[in-house]
Scaffold this motif. Structure first.
Motif, PDB file in Angstrom:
ATOM      1  N   THR A 294      21.779  41.519   7.403  1.00  0.00           N
ATOM      2  CA  THR A 294      23.035  41.349   8.139  1.00  0.00           C
ATOM      3  C   THR A 294      23.329  42.602   8.965  1.00  0.00           C
ATOM      4  O   THR A 294      24.476  42.877   9.312  1.00  0.00           O
ATOM      5  CB  THR A 294      24.210  41.088   7.175  1.00  0.00           C
TER       6      THR A 294
ATOM      7  N   MET B  13      22.342  32.685   8.795  1.00  0.00           N
ATOM      8  CA  MET B  13      22.195  34.138   8.935  1.00  0.00           C
ATOM      9  C   MET B  13      21.003  34.528   9.811  1.00  0.00           C
ATOM     10  O   MET B  13      20.654  35.708   9.874  1.00  0.00           O
ATOM     11  CB  MET B  13      22.045  34.772   7.550  1.00  0.00           C
TER      12      MET B  13
ATOM     13  N   LEU C 281      21.930  37.244  12.286  1.00  0.00           N
ATOM     14  CA  LEU C 281      22.787  38.322  11.797  1.00  0.00           C
ATOM     15  C   LEU C 281      21.976  39.554  11.428  1.00  0.00           C
ATOM     16  O   LEU C 281      22.530  40.643  11.263  1.00  0.00           O
ATOM     17  CB  LEU C 281      23.596  37.855  10.583  1.00  0.00           C
TER      18      LEU C 281
END
Length: 438
Positions: A80, A132, A135
């Motif tokens: 992330t 994700m 990210l």
């Protein structure tokens, strides 16, 4: 070598790098990258633990609860990383632009990025699931662009007094919160509309981030050849010098031909065919030469030298921290800590080792038959040599990574000596100035 570094070309290059580094956005990017050291290192520690326990000693399986538990900190640090980087970049860029509430600007940048880069869906069981994919490092480039747009919009709103005004008696936090509403709205709208438009045109198959990678994949995918891999390697290194995760961008493009090559070789291996350069080599295998010795730019020789020989306290400290992660191919501490970014002196060996490693590996490793083509796709993080061995089951492939330390060290050390001397002199002047002030 001294003559080269004192030449007009190198002086102009260093002056250009220094001027570029003083640009408000570039300066903010440097600061953001350096501030990422903690999550990068913590994520690396847990990844190394998983790599040792799962991939090296097979104490637990990759689909086990133990693996997932240990891997979780990596998920929320490196996987992330673009979220935290966009926040820090927005914060620092806002400060450089003279905005009064840089923390709000950082939050606004992260909000716009999340709206564009991710999506939330609900499973049949009613569980919310967040995508994700972008990210992590893959979303860095779009993150930089979104951050720049967001802060420029906020700067425009501040300069033209476009905000919701609150009475002076209100707490400053409340005033800043209401003042950020319109700038955030005006930043969200164009970015989100572009994302919606791309989804509409593509039938919902891709958004802004995926669309960018799709466009990028065509010219890059056509370069899967020996000369093409050299071009791609140089491109990835150059992107890193500007703070863009070039390796991750290229991995997403080259993953398909690499997996196809491994699958074809596995079929030959299963049929009892001996894998050789003539029947099993694929140009995509040269991609690993970008990071043979310690991550992209092959920085581990520089780390080894810096830990033992450097006079600069900065280089000593960074080298000692980067020693073990570098062995596992994690060299963000070096890239952001020395730093290599926007640094012409270290940028030269960082870039130069990539084509040199590719050419040496191709002609002396592959064409001579010393290296054995791999048939097992190893995509996980492993120490130097282990990935090559496990993919081919050949000790030649294990040894090769360590043999490449020799040419990489010959390239890195002269530049490290010059940069170490520059930093050491700066540290001495700073120490003398501090003594005089005291």
């Amino acid at each position: 070598m001294d003559g080269f570094f004192n030449s007009k070309f190198m002086q102009a290059l260093q002056n250009g790098g220094q001027k570029l580094a003083t640009n408000p956005f570039v300066s903010a990017l440097q600061s953001a990258m350096m501030s990422m050291m903690a999550p990068i290192m913590v994520g690396a520690i847990f990844t190394i633990i998983d790599a040792i326990g799962c991939n090296m000693f097979h104490w637990w399986a990759a689909d086990s609860t133990i693996y997932a538990t240990i891997y979780k900190p990596y998920e929320f640090t490196m996987n992330t990383i673009s979220i935290w980087l966009v926040f820090l970049l927005g914060y620092n860029y806002a400060k450089n632009c003279g905005l009064k509430s840089p923390v709000m600007s950082g939050i606004d940048s992260a909000v716009v990025f999340l709206i564009v880069a991710s999506s939330v869906s609900t499973t049949e069981a009613g569980t919310s699931v967040m995508d994700m994919t972008y990210l992590g490092a893959q979303g860095m480039f779009i993150g930089f662009l979104i951050c720049w747009v967001t802060i420029r919009v906020e700067k425009f709103c501040v300069d033209h007094n476009v905000r919701i005004k609150m009475p002076d008696v209100c707490p400053p936090a409340l005033v800043n919160g209401f003042s950020a509403i319109l700038p955030l709205l005006f930043a969200v709208l164009p970015c989100y509309l572009v994302d919606i438009l791309i989804k509409a045109v593509s039938g919902g198959s891709m958004g802004l981030c995926a669309g960018f990678m799709f466009i990028l994949s065509y010219p890059l995918g056509a370069l899967v050849s020996v000369p093409g891999m050299i071009v791609l390697g140089l491109l990835a290194g150059l992107m890193w010098l500007f703070g863009i995760h070039g390796t991750m961008i290229l991995v997403s493009v080259l993953m398909a031909p690499m997996i196809q090559a491994f699958a074809a070789n596995e079929a030959l291996y299963a049929a009892g065919t001996k894998l050789t350069f003539q029947n099993a080599f694929n140009a995509s295998f040269l991609f690993g030469c970008m990071a043979t010795c310690g991550g992209t730019g092959n920085t581990w020789p520089a780390v080894l030298w810096g830990a033992r020989k450097a006079k600069s306290k900065q280089i000593q400290a960074v080298s000692k921290i980067a020693l073990v992660p570098g062995w596992f191919g994690i060299n963000e501490p070096v890239t952001f800590g020395f730093p290599v970014m926007y640094n012409p002196v270290l940028g030269i060996p960082y870039i130069l080792t990539i084509p040199v490693n590719m050419l040496i590996t191709y002609f002396l490793g592959w064409r001579t038959g010393f290296l054995v083509p791999g048939h097992i796709a190893i995509m996980s993080l492993l120490p130097m040599g282990f990935g090559g061995f496990l993919s081919s089951l050949s000790w030649h492939n294990f040894i090769w990574d360590y043999l490449m330390l020799i040419p990489d060290a010959l390239i890195w050390i002269p530049f490290m000596k010059v940069y170490d001397k520059q930093l050491y002199e700066q540290e001495q002047k700073a120490a003398e100035a501090e003594k005089a002030a005291a």
